[in-house]
Design an enzyme around this catalytic site. Structure first.
Site, PDB file in Angstrom:
ATOM      1  N   CYS A 116       0.950  -1.114   0.006  1.00  0.00           N
ATOM      2  CA  CYS A 116      -0.090   0.098   0.018  1.00  0.00           C
ATOM      3  C   CYS A 116       0.913   1.236   0.056  1.00  0.00           C
ATOM      4  O   CYS A 116       0.372   2.222  -0.510  1.00  0.00           O
ATOM      5  CB  CYS A 116      -1.016   0.171   1.237  1.00  0.00           C
ATOM      6  N   HIS A 262      -4.279   7.158   1.620  1.00  0.00           N
ATOM      7  CA  HIS A 262      -4.409   5.577   1.050  1.00  0.00           C
ATOM      8  C   HIS A 262      -5.850   5.548   1.588  1.00  0.00           C
ATOM      9  O   HIS A 262      -6.504   5.650   2.552  1.00  0.00           O
ATOM     10  CB  HIS A 262      -3.781   4.785   1.824  1.00  0.00           C
ATOM     11  N   ASN A 292     -10.088  -1.081  -1.884  1.00  0.00           N
ATOM     12  CA  ASN A 292      -8.701  -0.776  -1.583  1.00  0.00           C
ATOM     13  C   ASN A 292      -7.954  -1.382  -2.879  1.00  0.00           C
ATOM     14  O   ASN A 292      -7.974  -2.383  -3.033  1.00  0.00           O
ATOM     15  CB  ASN A 292      -8.232  -1.571  -0.384  1.00  0.00           C
TER      16      ASN A 292
HETATM   17  O1  UT7 Z   1      -4.468  -1.568   2.758  1.00  0.00           O
HETATM   18  C1  UT7 Z   1      -3.792  -2.247   3.791  1.00  0.00           C
HETATM   19  C2  UT7 Z   1      -3.926  -2.041   5.115  1.00  0.00           C
HETATM   20  N1  UT7 Z   1      -5.329  -2.710   5.641  1.00  0.00           N
HETATM   21  C3  UT7 Z   1      -6.060  -2.017   6.683  1.00  0.00           C
HETATM   22  O2  UT7 Z   1      -5.710  -0.718   6.860  1.00  0.00           O
HETATM   23  C4  UT7 Z   1      -7.292  -2.737   7.084  1.00  0.00           C
HETATM   24  C5  UT7 Z   1      -7.386  -2.486   8.539  1.00  0.00           C
HETATM   25  N2  UT7 Z   1      -8.532  -3.106   9.200  1.00  0.00           N
HETATM   26  C6  UT7 Z   1      -9.842  -3.009   8.832  1.00  0.00           C
HETATM   27  O3  UT7 Z   1     -10.109  -2.014   8.099  1.00  0.00           O
HETATM   28  C7  UT7 Z   1     -10.865  -3.536   9.776  1.00  0.00           C
HETATM   29  O4  UT7 Z   1     -10.336  -4.387  10.702  1.00  0.00           O
HETATM   30  C8  UT7 Z   1     -12.121  -4.563   8.902  1.00  0.00           C
HETATM   31  C9  UT7 Z   1     -12.624  -3.967   7.957  1.00  0.00           C
HETATM   32  C10 UT7 Z   1     -11.008  -5.655   8.221  1.00  0.00           C
HETATM   33  C11 UT7 Z   1     -12.737  -5.512  10.099  1.00  0.00           C
HETATM   34  O5  UT7 Z   1     -13.363  -4.428  10.884  1.00  0.00           O
HETATM   35  P1  UT7 Z   1     -13.492  -4.738  12.498  1.00  0.00           P
HETATM   36  O6  UT7 Z   1     -14.315  -3.732  13.096  1.00  0.00           O
HETATM   37  O7  UT7 Z   1     -12.048  -4.857  12.918  1.00  0.00           O
HETATM   38  O8  UT7 Z   1     -14.331  -6.094  12.394  1.00  0.00           O
HETATM   39  P2  UT7 Z   1     -13.511  -7.616  13.057  1.00  0.00           P
HETATM   40  O9  UT7 Z   1     -12.509  -8.131  12.077  1.00  0.00           O
HETATM   41  O10 UT7 Z   1     -13.286  -7.480  14.730  1.00  0.00           O
HETATM   42  O11 UT7 Z   1     -14.931  -8.415  13.038  1.00  0.00           O
HETATM   43  C12 UT7 Z   1     -16.046  -8.017  13.804  1.00  0.00           C
HETATM   44  C13 UT7 Z   1     -17.071  -9.302  13.401  1.00  0.00           C
HETATM   45  C14 UT7 Z   1     -16.587 -10.723  13.706  1.00  0.00           C
HETATM   46  O12 UT7 Z   1     -17.692 -11.546  14.207  1.00  0.00           O
HETATM   47  P3  UT7 Z   1     -17.815 -11.817  15.843  1.00  0.00           P
HETATM   48  O13 UT7 Z   1     -16.686 -12.485  15.872  1.00  0.00           O
HETATM   49  O14 UT7 Z   1     -17.920 -10.427  16.389  1.00  0.00           O
HETATM   50  O15 UT7 Z   1     -18.894 -12.771  15.532  1.00  0.00           O
HETATM   51  C15 UT7 Z   1     -16.266 -11.080  12.320  1.00  0.00           C
HETATM   52  O16 UT7 Z   1     -16.220 -12.350  11.956  1.00  0.00           O
HETATM   53  O17 UT7 Z   1     -17.418  -9.135  12.082  1.00  0.00           O
HETATM   54  C16 UT7 Z   1     -17.357 -10.503  11.371  1.00  0.00           C
HETATM   55  N3  UT7 Z   1     -16.876 -10.299   9.968  1.00  0.00           N
HETATM   56  C17 UT7 Z   1     -17.680 -10.033   9.144  1.00  0.00           C
HETATM   57  N4  UT7 Z   1     -19.216  -9.937   9.129  1.00  0.00           N
HETATM   58  C18 UT7 Z   1     -19.808  -9.722   7.861  1.00  0.00           C
HETATM   59  C19 UT7 Z   1     -15.673 -10.146   9.600  1.00  0.00           C
HETATM   60  N5  UT7 Z   1     -15.614  -9.963   8.197  1.00  0.00           N
HETATM   61  C20 UT7 Z   1     -17.074  -9.650   7.850  1.00  0.00           C
HETATM   62  C21 UT7 Z   1     -17.732  -9.585   6.622  1.00  0.00           C
HETATM   63  N6  UT7 Z   1     -18.963  -9.429   6.775  1.00  0.00           N
HETATM   64  N7  UT7 Z   1     -16.993  -9.382   5.502  1.00  0.00           N
END
Ligand code: UT7
Length: 335
Positions: A116, A262, A292
């Site tokens: 990135c 970004h 992204n």
């Molecule tokens: O460019 C490279 C750099 N990349 C980044 O900067 C990305 C950084 N990270 C993020 O943007 C965020 O962490 C995400 C968007 C990837 C995820 O958001 P989050 O608020 O951190 O969610 P999480 O991973 O903690 O997941 C929360 C819940 C989980 O379920 P439980 O365990 O609470 O029941 C996940 O299983 O959301 C669930 N989940 C989804 N649900 C529906 C994870 N992905 C999805 C999905 N759809 N696509």
């Protein structure tokens, strides 16, 4: 020979594939939904190439637009730098393939594999060459086709929904007045967190490199990410990098006329904006439409923001990126 004081962006271009993939489209193939994706990332849709189109054709279209805007022929380029993690073939790099498509044999060409932040690292290299007289006009391209490298399965849903395909390019050269152009850059890396966001294979640590018998069950060939950890570092590191270039140049965050971060997550950018006191009037985002696109996010966003007339001559423009590696950085430009 008088060396140029600054390197400036002479033209910018972008290419987004025509095929729009909405959150609802992804919900049809994975356990996800529009509400979750929109709320957690700000993304509504992204674009995917059609079958077997690689990242070089997108790079070529973006490059030709940047050349046209710069008023420069491909033959006037001294160097081609391609930033990508999704090169057309394993080797050689995209830069050789793009150089051939642009019809400029002999021109120096190399790839930067820095995810990135690849565009910012490439811009820094171009800047060094221009200011030290090693090159006059440099093409810097970020192009990615992620749609063929992400897993459309529930276990990868937190990664897959974020990414899109696209390319952006700039042509840089000596600043005509010595004032306009790149004022400062700050680039960093922290390899301790390399495996917090990575795709492990294929690679030389595996024998054989391509473990085809384990595809697609093995997570090996698909990107993996510890989302919350990456998120926290992205907010902190991008803010630090911007503060660093401001400090280097004696500017305040209030002096920034346009902030182009970004595009990994709208919430990351809103938090960085809050930390710097930069609101929506001084920031551009397009993640809602593009997702992204890794090395391509900043040049695509720059092209769109210029086309929208949101950057004027004399403006102080700030670019910032964070991604896998971890690698990150910021740049300050006088437009
Ligand atoms: O460019 C490279 C750099 N990349 C980044 O900067 C990305 C950084 N990270 C993020 O943007 C965020 O962490 C995400 C968007 C990837 C995820 O958001 P989050 O608020 O951190 O969610 P999480 O991973 O903690 O997941 C929360 C819940 C989980 O379920 P439980 O365990 O609470 O029941 C996940 O299983 O959301 C669930 N989940 C989804 N649900 C529906 C994870 N992905 C999805 C999905 N759809 N696509």
């Amino acid at each position: 020979m008088t060396l140029p004081r600054r390197t400036t962006i002479l033209g910018a271009g972008a290419c987004l594939p025509d095929r729009v993939v909405t959150n609802d489209d992804l919900a049809g193939v994975m356990d996800t939904n529009h509400e979750w994706i929109e709320k957690r990332s700000g993304i509504h849709e992204r674009r995917y190439v059609d079958n077997h189109e690689g990242s070089v054709p997108l790079a070529e279209k973006a490059a030709r637009q940047a050349l046209e805007q710069a008023g420069i022929e491909a033959g006037d380029l001294d160097m081609v730098i391609c930033a990508t993690l999704s090169q057309d073939v394993d080797f050689p790099g995209n830069s050789s393939l793009l150089q051939e498509r642009l019809g400029i044999p002999g021109t120096m060409a190399f790839d930067v594999h820095n995810q990135c932040s690849g565009f910012l690292y490439s811009l820094a290299l171009a800047d060094s060459y221009v200011r030290t007289g090693g090159a006059r006009h440099v093409l810097v391209v970020g192009s990615e086709v992620h749609s063929s490298g992400i897993e459309f399965a529930d276990r990868s849903r937190h990664v897959t929904v974020l990414f899109g395909d696209g390319a952006g390019a700039v042509v840089v050269g000596p600043s005509p007045d010595g004032e306009r152009g790149i004022v400062a850059m700050n680039l960093c890396a922290q390899g301790a967190y390399a495996e917090k966001l990575c795709t492990l294979g294929p690679g030389s640590r595996w024998k054989p490199r391509v473990r085809s018998e384990q595809v697609p069950e093995d997570i090996f060939i698909w990107p993996q990410m510890e989302g919350k950890f990456v998120f926290r570092h992205a907010v902190t590191r991008m803010t630090e990098a911007v503060n660093e270039v401001l400090e280097q140049t004696g500017h305040q965050a209030d002096d920034i006329d346009m902030f182009l971060p970004h595009q990994a997550n709208l919430r990351i950018n809103q938090l960085v904006g809050m930390g710097l006191n930069i609101g929506e009037d001084r920031m551009a985002n397009n993640i809602e439409r593009c997702g992204n696109t890794t090395a391509a996010t900043i040049p695509i966003l720059l092209t769109e923001t210029l086309a929208a007339g949101r950057i004027k001559t004399g403006d102080l423009v700030c670019l910032a990126a964070f991604g896998a590696g971890f690698t990150w950085g910021a740049a300050l430009l006088r437009w």
